[in-house]
Design a protein around this motif. Structure first.
Motif, short mmCIF file in Angstrom:
data_model
loop_
_atom_site.label_atom_id
_atom_site.label_comp_id
_atom_site.label_asym_id
_atom_site.label_seq_id
_atom_site.Cartn_x
_atom_site.Cartn_y
_atom_site.Cartn_z
N ASN A 101 -22.91 -14.01 -39.86
CA ASN A 101 -23.46 -14.75 -40.66
C ASN A 101 -23.57 -15.98 -40.32
O ASN A 101 -22.86 -17.60 -40.69
N LYS A 102 -24.74 -16.58 -39.97
CA LYS A 102 -24.60 -18.14 -39.18
C LYS A 102 -26.13 -18.64 -39.65
O LYS A 102 -27.27 -17.48 -39.48
N LYS A 103 -26.65 -19.24 -38.92
CA LYS A 103 -28.66 -19.88 -38.51
C LYS A 103 -28.62 -19.83 -39.62
O LYS A 103 -29.64 -19.09 -40.08
N ASN A 104 -28.07 -19.98 -41.46
CA ASN A 104 -28.31 -20.62 -41.73
C ASN A 104 -28.91 -19.20 -43.18
O ASN A 104 -29.20 -19.28 -43.77
N SER A 136 -16.13 -15.88 -36.86
CA SER A 136 -17.03 -17.15 -36.21
C SER A 136 -17.19 -16.11 -34.73
O SER A 136 -16.42 -15.03 -34.98
N THR A 158 -17.67 -24.17 -42.83
CA THR A 158 -18.12 -23.42 -41.25
C THR A 158 -17.20 -22.83 -41.05
O THR A 158 -16.14 -23.23 -41.97
N GLU A 204 -31.37 -9.57 -45.38
CA GLU A 204 -31.30 -11.08 -45.31
C GLU A 204 -31.20 -11.48 -45.99
O GLU A 204 -32.73 -11.68 -46.42
N HIS A 225 -25.86 -24.33 -48.49
CA HIS A 225 -25.78 -24.66 -47.48
C HIS A 225 -25.12 -26.10 -48.37
O HIS A 225 -24.99 -26.73 -49.56
N GLN A 234 -35.76 -25.02 -47.44
CA GLN A 234 -36.66 -24.15 -46.31
C GLN A 234 -37.76 -23.92 -47.14
O GLN A 234 -37.39 -23.32 -48.50
N GLN A 270 -29.95 -12.14 -32.09
CA GLN A 270 -29.12 -13.05 -32.43
C GLN A 270 -28.43 -13.28 -31.46
O GLN A 270 -27.41 -11.99 -30.56
N ASP A 327 -23.02 -17.51 -29.51
CA ASP A 327 -23.13 -18.61 -28.24
C ASP A 327 -21.40 -18.93 -27.90
O ASP A 327 -20.48 -18.62 -27.68
#
Length: 598
Positions: A180-183, A219, A289, A387, A392, A466, A595, A598
């Motif tokens: 669950n990242k990148k918004n 994470s 976060t 998705e 935010h 967005q 995906q 990182d």
């Protein structure tokens, strides 16, 4: 004909000229000339006396700035001025006009009833504004593999740790799943043959089927066991959240320190305090976060193992008694108390009055808000996910965490310079009455480090701005999640109950009859008087809620299509979906998600 000069009363000081009476018309002059009766004197006219009192409308300056405790529903001048409401009072129609409109006043079922275009237009517009529906997509028919049960991540053995009691714990690296990242927020889904309209898919779960840490809501570079209850990392602080959330009531969970500050202090004073890492635990919202510890921002409340300090917005403060801290083998219990959703919505909608809403009366006859989930199925390595755009952080809470000297001197961002409170002008800075977090250590109550928690229901929570994002929508998964953070070898185990290592005082002796959550009967008990429940009890409730929401969406789409299955979105008139929004309008194939870690 001689003019008659007539003055009535004493003229005003500013009246220097005489106002001559108007001449009669020629018709009146002819009629009066033929009559024997004396000529009628003209009615004198002139300027009205300035001393006659006039009726004055209520000015905005005389309106109260805030609602009175005796009149909590009073609207201020910013919402709807009272003078304006009185000035727009409808004018009473004459009897003749009402008789001419008899047809339109007849009941709708009457044959002489005529439609009112203005009324129908305004009514339909109002219904459209009140009725919210999830965005529809043109989806391809499901594949045969889409009906298979979703699978969890692939576990790759990483290393083994030994718990303080001697137990060996196998930690694994997880792969072949999304984070669950990148918004964006991801949940598992599956094709359902019972959904033949345009929805096709419903939400689902993966093994193990019990309350645990969420593999998708952790994470990167974190290691978990296959049961999802143990977690560690070899990197800096990372966070993992549970797969259940709390929206109202009293709930409790435990966190055991597997690796952290040793029980015995080192004899070498120059040696580091701990070579086994650190652990933090607490409660976090969706917006918190994952690449930071619990308590890093305004969206989470955490507890440090060092000195047992409480942390919120990265500001550690002493909480444990002097000389106390958290070490390996300790079990920390975390209890959260949240008011009812009815009181919560009063706060976020600006209807809360502290002088009137003294107690939380629960959900008494107030209809819950609609759950709207704008989501689209995507494919990731043969896995299906829903998705949706993630909620935010807001600029007001960012300013509250890191106030800028320039912005603060000018009053802050929308009043963000003021401390949060229930009636704050900014919804994101409104706090929940009767809310708190309590901390236990090995079954003993330490205290209450946090009270007046920040509200999370919309408009306090907003999606990332967005294309395709719609504010003010509640997707049913907003709330406070159990959260744990680990740092460079720190490890912990979570227990969401109901079999706790150290049950809080009175937990096992509670009577089920005192549980008023979800009851139709009104209750004026405070959250501390409600039944204390295990967080794990929310797992089954969430599954039931997801089933209900999926059925509601499918039936809604089916009715829009005229009750014909399999027609899809083509028969729904007036529905437009932007082509560049998240997920897009799907064609012959579902979007493939790429995906990378990182």
């Amino acid at each position: 004909m001689a003019r008659i000069k007539l003055t009535i009363g004493r003229p005003s000081l500013d009246e220097e000229t005489f106002v001559e009476p108007p001449r009669r018309s020629a018709r009146n002059q002819d009629m009066s000339a033929g009559e024997d009766s004396p000529q009628r004197e003209a009615t004198p006219t002139g300027t009205l006396p300035v001393s006659v009192p006039q009726k004055r409308a209520l000015e905005d300056d005389h309106q109260p700035a805030v609602s009175s405790p005796l009149n909590p529903d009073f609207k201020s001048k910013d919402d709807a001025p009272l003078a304006r409401e009185r000035a727009s009072r409808a004018k009473k129609e004459s009897l003749k006009k009402r008789e001419s409109k008899a047809g339109s006043l007849a009941p709708d079922t009457s044959a002489r009833a005529t439609p009112d275009p203005k009324a129908s237009t305004s009514k339909s517009k109002k219904e459209d504004e009140e009725r919210l529906e999830p965005i529809r997509y043109k989806l391809p028919p499901p594949k045969s593999t889409d009906f298979e049960a979703p699978r969890g991540p692939v576990f790759i053995p990483a290393h083994i740790k030994t718990a303080p009691d001697g137990t060996k714990i196998q930690f694994n690296e997880t792969t072949d799943h999304v984070y669950n990242k990148k918004n964006f927020h991801y949940t598992h889904c599956i094709a359902d043959p019972a959904f033949p309209s345009s929805l096709y898919y419903r939400q689902s779960e993966t093994e193990p089927f019990y309350p645990r840490l969420n593999f998708e809501d952790t994470s990167t570079h974190m290691f978990l066991d296959e049961g999802g209850r143990h977690i560690t990392t070899d990197k800096g602080f990372r966070m993992a959240k549970g797969n259940v959330c709390v929206r109202e009531g009293r709930y409790y969970w435990e966190c055991k320190i597997t690796s952290g500050i040793p029980k015995r202090k080192r004899s070498d004073a120059h040696a580091p305090e701990s070579d086994n890492g650190h652990v933090r635990m607490g409660w976090a919202r969706r917006e918190a976060t994952l690449d930071a510890p619990v308590g890093f921002d305004a969206y989470s409340y955490g507890l440090r193992d060092v000195k047992g300090q409480k942390v919120h917005m990265s500001r550690p403060k002493d909480f444990f008694p002097p000389g106390e801290d958290i070490r390996e083998g300790d079990v920390i219990g975390l209890e959260i108390n949240l008011p009812s959703e009815s009181l919560h919505r009063k706060v976020v909608e600006g209807h809360y009055n502290p002088a009137v809403d003294l107690a939380d009366e629960g959900n008494t006859g107030i209809e819950r808000a609609d759950i709207i989930r704008d989501r689209v199925p995507i494919r990731f390595k043969a896995h299906l996910y829903f998705e949706q755009i993630e909620y935010h952080s807001t600029k007001e809470l960012e300013e509250l965490m890191n106030p800028s000297p320039v912005i603060s001197s000018s009053g802050g961002v929308g009043g963000a310079s003021q401390e949060p409170y229930p009636t704050h002008a900014v919804p994101a800075l409104r706090t929940l009455p009767h809310s708190s977090i309590k901390i236990y250590k090995n079954g003993q109550l330490i205290g209450t480090p946090f009270t007046n928690l920040l509200a999370f229901l919309p408009p306090a929570s907003k999606p990332l701005p967005q294309v395709g994002a719609r504010e003010g929508l509640d997707d049913g998964m907003l709330g406070y999640y159990p959260a744990v953070s680990v740092f460079r070898g720190g490890a912990s185990e979570v227990n969401f109950g109901p079999d706790f290592w150290y049950p809080p005082p009175g937990f096992e002796d509670q009577d089920d009859e005192v549980d008023m959550i979800g009851s139709d009967q009104p209750t004026t008990t405070t959250p501390d008087q409600q039944k204390l429940r295990a967080v794990g009890e929310r797992y089954d409730e969430q599954i039931v809620e997801d089933i209900v929401y999926d059925i509601v969406d499918e039936v809604d789409f089916w009715m829009q299509d005229g009750g014909v299955s399999g027609t899809g979105v083509t028969k729904s008139a007036g529905i437009s979906v932007p082509s560049d929004m998240a997920g897009g309008v799907l064609g012959s194939e579902i979007k493939e998600l790429v995906q990378e870690d990182d």
